[in-house]
Design a protein around this motif. Structure first.
Motif, PDB file in Angstrom:
ATOM      1  N   GLN A 158      11.423   7.144   5.999  1.00 60.01           N
ATOM      2  CA  GLN A 158      10.279   7.285   5.097  1.00 60.01           C
ATOM      3  C   GLN A 158      10.633   6.995   3.637  1.00 60.01           C
ATOM      4  OE1 GLN A 158       8.295  11.105   5.285  1.00 60.01           O
ATOM      5  NE2 GLN A 158       6.353  10.181   4.703  1.00 60.01           N
TER       6      GLN A 158
ATOM      7  N   THR B 249       8.810   4.207   1.339  1.00 57.45           N
ATOM      8  CA  THR B 249       8.163   4.587   0.081  1.00 57.45           C
ATOM      9  C   THR B 249       8.707   3.779  -1.083  1.00 57.45           C
ATOM     10  OG1 THR B 249       7.778   6.833   0.903  1.00 57.45           O
ATOM     11  CG2 THR B 249       7.734   6.519  -1.481  1.00 57.45           C
TER      12      THR B 249
ATOM     13  N   ALA C  23       2.347   5.842   3.737  1.00 52.02           N
ATOM     14  CA  ALA C  23       3.204   5.672   2.563  1.00 52.02           C
ATOM     15  C   ALA C  23       2.705   4.540   1.664  1.00 52.02           C
ATOM     16  CB  ALA C  23       4.640   5.404   2.999  1.00 52.02           C
TER      17      ALA C  23
ATOM     18  N   ALA D  61       1.152   4.801  -2.188  1.00 47.41           N
ATOM     19  CA  ALA D  61       1.722   4.071  -3.315  1.00 47.41           C
ATOM     20  C   ALA D  61       0.667   3.243  -4.048  1.00 47.41           C
ATOM     21  CB  ALA D  61       2.856   3.170  -2.822  1.00 47.41           C
TER      22      ALA D  61
END
Length: 461
Positions: A148, A152, A422, A426
């Motif tokens: 993750q 990210t 994710a 963002a």
């Protein structure tokens, strides 16, 4: 066993020889149309094949309206018959069917020349169980948590390159981002030179016409430019991939690496060890199955958010306050409203009964994802984009099936959803998005993507 370049070229040629003959049908000769199957069009098989490959959204809707909940089509080159089901209870029967009878690998044979015979999507029985057992640890909860942070980071890097007021095809940006994720998380490639070689080769493999896939059923077509170029692309892609596999086996930090390739090399011991060809086939499968599908779902999600001020506000608040459950619901509703894959299929190895219909061995069966996701009794007001369908609840079983189901449910489903959340986080933490124009699905290879690329304009808040 390490492979030298001439050996790699021969392996690629051998794969095409073996798998092209299996595409779109098993055995030789034209099949005699079975009797007693559900109704369907009597058009020539090639017309039906073009319709389902090129105009699938219109065609499935037409078939459902014309013939009801279950219908049959015929496919070239050997007149194979596909029986589609659209009711949840019938889908449950297919997904719960005996894997020794309901073979998914044979039904996916059209993908064989590119993915290879060891692909998880093309294997059945004990071979499939072995491969899935080896792959599962790379996609369990602990592994997803380890991936993750990298996902990210890559998402933040992509968004940092955007500018307020910029207008672009979100599909292109999402494709570039998810490809980078796959290359780094699955392959563990960090060398920029090798990444630079892989990117265009993967894009050339993904961005193909359905005519290429249909052509594998006619091996002589590979002498002509359209198919010949694809074969040469596969030669080049295999050279890079086998080189990466060969080097990774001897990497001094192999034991510490967390990418999927390194995990797979470490996973097998003795008879369970994956050779270079098996590794190549599984990696290509993960690359192609986990790249464009997630990118397309994200592009549609941004497009839908950008069409409605309230949806944008709700998604923005979720991104800013860590409400991943809402972002997860946005992604799932995008997959429901805009199916990336049209169907899930199994080929019967023995006679079977589904929904009270007796079907002979050799028939390919499966739920139509397109119709299942659009049924009013499955999803009220099905044409509306409503993420709340997935908040604190799930739709009824077997009515939301973008990842298939049963023992063959997509092994990367959790990874895809983690990645999608994710990326949405963002994007929406930095920008508002606004849809530019309308869009509709078009067919690219076996997937459906936004015809106009799901164009959006981003603005700083």
């Amino acid at each position: 066993m390490a492979l030298l370049e001439p050996d790699v070229r021969e392996l690629t040629d051998r794969r095409f020889r073996r798998m092209s003959g299996r595409s779109l049908g098993q055995g030789s000769g034209r099949r005699k149309r079975a009797t007693g199957l559900p109704p369907g069009p009597r058009w020539p098989a090639w017309v039906q094949t073009v319709a389902v490959m090129r105009h699938r959204h219109w065609f499935h809707d037409y078939l459902h309206r014309t013939y009801g909940d279950t219908y049959t089509i015929s496919m070239v080159p050997r007149g194979e018959q596909l029986v589609f089901f659209t009711r949840a209870e019938h889908t449950k029967e297919i997904f719960a069917g005996d894997p020794e009878v309901f073979h998914a690998g044979k039904a996916n044979a059209i993908l064989g020349p590119i993915m290879g015979e060891h692909s998880l999507l093309l294997q059945d029985s004990d071979e499939h169980k072995r491969a899935r057992k080896l792959l599962m640890p790379a996609f369990n909860g602990q592994a997803l948590r380890e991936y993750q942070s990298l996902v990210t980071e890559l998402a933040a890097d992509e968004v940092a390159r955007w500018s307020p007021g910029e207008e672009f095809r979100s599909l292109d940006r999402m494709n570039a981002l998810t490809l980078e994720v796959i290359l780094r998380v699955v392959f563990g490639v960090t060398d920029e030179e090798r990444l630079g070689r892989l990117r265009p080769l993967v894009n050339a493999t993904v961005d193909i016409s359905p005519a290429i896939l249909l052509g594998w059923g006619y091996p002589k077509l590979q002498k002509f430019s359209l198919w010949k170029r694809m074969v040469e692309t596969q030669h080049a892609l295999d050279q890079v991939m086998y080189a990466e596999i060969r080097e990774r086996r001897t990497a001094p930090d192999l034991a510490e690496r967390t990418d999927v390739l390194s995990r797979l090399i470490r996973a097998g011991e003795g008879e369970d060890a994956l050779d270079d060809t098996e590794l190549r086939d599984q990696l290509v499968t993960l690359l192609l199955a986990g790249h464009e599908t997630t990118a397309t779902a994200l592009a549609w999600a941004l497009y839908e958010i950008g069409r409605d001020d309230e949806q944008l506000r709700r998604a923005r608040e979720a991104a800013l306050h860590g409400d991943d459950a809402w972002l997860d619901a946005v992604l799932k509703e995008s997959m429901r409203l805009h199916p990336v894959i049209p169907m899930v299929v199994r080929t019967l190895q023995r006679d079977a009964t589904i929904g009270g219909i007796d079907l002979p061995a050799g028939t390919t069966v499966g739920p139509s994802i397109i119709v299942t996701h659009a049924r009013e009794d499955n999803h009220p007001d099905p044409e509306a984009f409503r993420p709340e369908r997935f908040l604190d609840q799930n739709p009824p079983p077997n009515t939301w099936i973008p990842f298939g189901g049963g023992a063959r449910r997509c092994i990367g489903a959790g990874f895809s959803l983690m990645e999608g959340v994710a990326v949405l986080r963002a994007v929406l933490a930095s920008y508002d998005v606004h849809a530019v124009g309308d869009d509709e699905p078009k067919v690219r290879n076996i997937t459906s993507v936004p015809r106009h690329g799901a164009r959006i304009r981003v603005s700083a808040r």
